[in-house]
Design a protein around this motif. Structure first.
Motif, short mmCIF file in Angstrom:
data_model
loop_
_atom_site.label_atom_id
_atom_site.label_comp_id
_atom_site.label_asym_id
_atom_site.label_seq_id
_atom_site.Cartn_x
_atom_site.Cartn_y
_atom_site.Cartn_z
N VAL A 264 0.84 -1.20 0.00
CA VAL A 264 0.00 0.00 0.00
C VAL A 264 0.88 1.26 0.00
N ASN A 265 1.88 1.27 0.86
CA ASN A 265 2.77 2.43 0.93
C ASN A 265 3.52 2.66 -0.38
N TYR A 266 4.01 1.57 -0.95
CA TYR A 266 4.77 1.68 -2.21
C TYR A 266 3.88 2.15 -3.34
N ALA A 267 2.64 1.66 -3.37
CA ALA A 267 1.70 2.05 -4.45
C ALA A 267 1.34 3.52 -4.36
N LYS A 268 1.40 4.09 -3.18
CA LYS A 268 1.11 5.51 -3.01
C LYS A 268 2.31 6.39 -3.35
#
Length: 381
Positions: A264-268
Motif C-alpha cells: 500500500v505504501n509503495y503504491a502511493k
C-alpha cells in the motif's frame, strides 16, 4: 461473537507491536541472512512474560486469552517470523504439559518454559511418519521403573536451544496409534544412553528458527516422565496441534500484513506515467484482492481463537484458519513482490523473505492437505 478486543488484549497487542517494530524488525535481516538464532528477541519476550502468555499464572504464565496469544504471534511475525515460530512451539509444549501432566510435572517443567529458563521442543515427526504419525518407529520400552527410548525425530524446532522435549514414542508398535505415549525428556538430566542433536537444517526460510534431527540411543528416562496414560500420546499431540494451528494462522497473518502494508505504501509513493502506481487498476486491484484475503484470514483465525477461549471444540475451525490464512499469505506475499516490481525481487527489501518464510506454514503442524482431511472428516465425509 464480539469483534472488539478486550482492554487487556489491546494492551498486549500494543506492547508487542512496539517491541517488534522498534527492535525485532531491525534485527530480522541479519537473522535471516546469517541464520542467527534470535537470542535477544527471545530474552526480551521472556522479560515481558510472553513465552508463557496462555500458561496459568500459578505455573509462571500470564494466563492471557488465546486471542491474546494470536495477537502476540501476529505482531511478532510482522517483524521477524523466525522469532514467532520459536515462541509458538515453546508455548505449545508448555500448554501440552499443563493440559495432560500431573501436578508434579506441571510444577517441574512449565515454569522453566514460561519464565524463559529454557525453550520447549515438540517431537512428533519422523523419516517415515510425517502426515501419518501412527507409522512412527521411535519406541519406548518399560524396564523396571524406567523407559528406554530408541529412534529418531526430524524437523524439530528449537532442538539445539531446548532442555525440555515433548517426545511421542510407541510403547506397543502392534497397537499402532493406540500404542503411542508422550514423554517429557529433560536433556540436562539424562543419566544413561545418548541423546544426539543434529546440525540445523539448511532451509529456504525461517532461518533464525533452528530445526534439527534428534536421535535416541537407549536413552533412559524415569517412568514418571510419561505424560498422561499409556497410549494417550497421539491424542495429546493432536490436541496440542489444535491450538498450534491457530498460532500458525497468526504467523501467516503477521507476514501477510507486513507484505500488504509495504505494498500500500509503495503504491502511493512510486510514480510512473505522471501518477502514483496505485492509481492504475492493474496495481490497485491486486491490493484490493490482498485486502480481501487478509481480512478473511483474520476473521477465521480470530473465530478459532475465540472458540478456544469459550471452551468450544475448535478442531475444524483451527484447520480452516491454518489452511486459509497460510494460503492467503502465500498469495499476498507473491503479489506484494509484483507490486514492488524489481525492488520486490531485491534483497534490499524484505518482500522476498516474506515469501520464503511463508512456505513453511503450508507444511508444518499438518500440511494443508491434512487440514482439508480434518475438515472433511469433521463434516462427516
Amino acid at each position: 461473537m464480539d469483534f472488539n478486543l478486550s482492554e487487556e488484549e489491546v494492551l498486549i497487542q500494543a506492547t508487542v507491536h512496539e517491541l517488534a517494530q522498534e527492535k525485532f524488525k531491525e534485527r530480522s535481516q541479519k537473522i535471516d541472512e546469517e541464520s542467527l538464532f534470535p537470542e535477544q528477541n527471545i530474552k526480551e519476550l521472556a522479560e515481558l512474560g510472553l513465552l508463557g502468555s496462555i500458561i496459568e499464572e500459578k505455573y509462571g504464565g500470564a494466563e492471557a486469552s488465546t486471542m491474546s496469544y494470536s495477537l502476540i504471534l501476529e505482531e511478532i511475525s510482522q517483524a521477524c517470523a523466525s522469532t514467532s515460530v520459536i515462541v509458538s512451539v515453546t508455548t505449545m509444549v508448555g500448554l501440552a504439559i499443563q493440559r495432560s501432566g500431573n501436578e508434579e510435572q506441571k510444577q517441574n517443567y512449565i515454569p522453566k518454559i514460561a519464565e524463559g529458563q529454557t525453550l520447549g521442543a515438540f517431537c512428533l515427526t519422523e523419516p517415515n511418519a510425517g502426515s501419518d504419525p501412527s507409522s512412527m518407529k521411535t519406541t519406548a520400552k518399560l524396564e523396571g521403573e524406567n523407559y528406554i527410548l530408541n529412534g529418531q525425530k526430524l524437523w524439530i524446532t528449537n532442538a539445539s536451544h531446548s532442555d525440555i522435549f515433548l517426545v511421542m514414542a510407541n510403547e506397543d508398535p502392534k497397537l499402532g496409534r493406540k500404542g503411542i505415549s508422550a514423554f517429557v525428556v529433560e536433556k540436562s538430566k539424562i543419566k544413561s544412553g545418548t541423546f544426539t542433536i543434529g546440525p540445523p537444517e539448511r532451509k529456504m526460510g525461517l532461518n533464525g528458527s533452528h530445526t534439527s534431527a534428534i536421535f535416541f540411543d537407549n536413552l533412559l528416562i524415569p517412568e514418571e516422565n510419561r505424560l498422561g496414560g499409556k497410549g494417550e500420546g497421539l491424542g495429546i499431540a493432536l490436541k496440542s496441534l489444535d491450538t498450534g494451528r491457530i498460532g500458525i494462522a497468526s504467523q501467516a497473518l503477521g507476514i501477510a500484513q507486513a507484505a500488504f502494508d509495504s505494498s500500500v505504501n509503495y503504491a502511493k509513493e512510486r510514480e510512473q506515467f505522471g501518477q502514483a502506481i496505485g492509481k492504475f487498476q492493474g496495481v490497485s486491484f491486486k491490493i484490493a484482492d490482498m485486502k480481501m484475503k487478509l481480512d478473511t484470514s483474520r476473521l477465521v483465525t480470530r473465530k478459532a481463537a475465540w472458540m478456544n477461549d469459550q471452551g468450544l471444540n475448535h478442531t475444524m475451525e483451527s484447520s480452516i484458519a491454518k489452511a486459509y490464512a497460510t494460503e492467503a499469505a502465500f498469495d499476498i506475499t507473491a503479489q506484494a513482490i509484483r507490486v514492488h516490481g524489481g525492488m520486490g525481487f531485491s534483497k534490499e527489501l524484505p518482500l522476498e523473505r516474506y515469501h520464503r518464510d511463508i512456505q513453511a506454514t503450508l507444511i508444518y503442524e499438518g500440511t494443508n492437505e491434512i487440514q482439508r482431511l480434518v475438515i472433511s472428516r469433521n463434516l462427516g465425509l
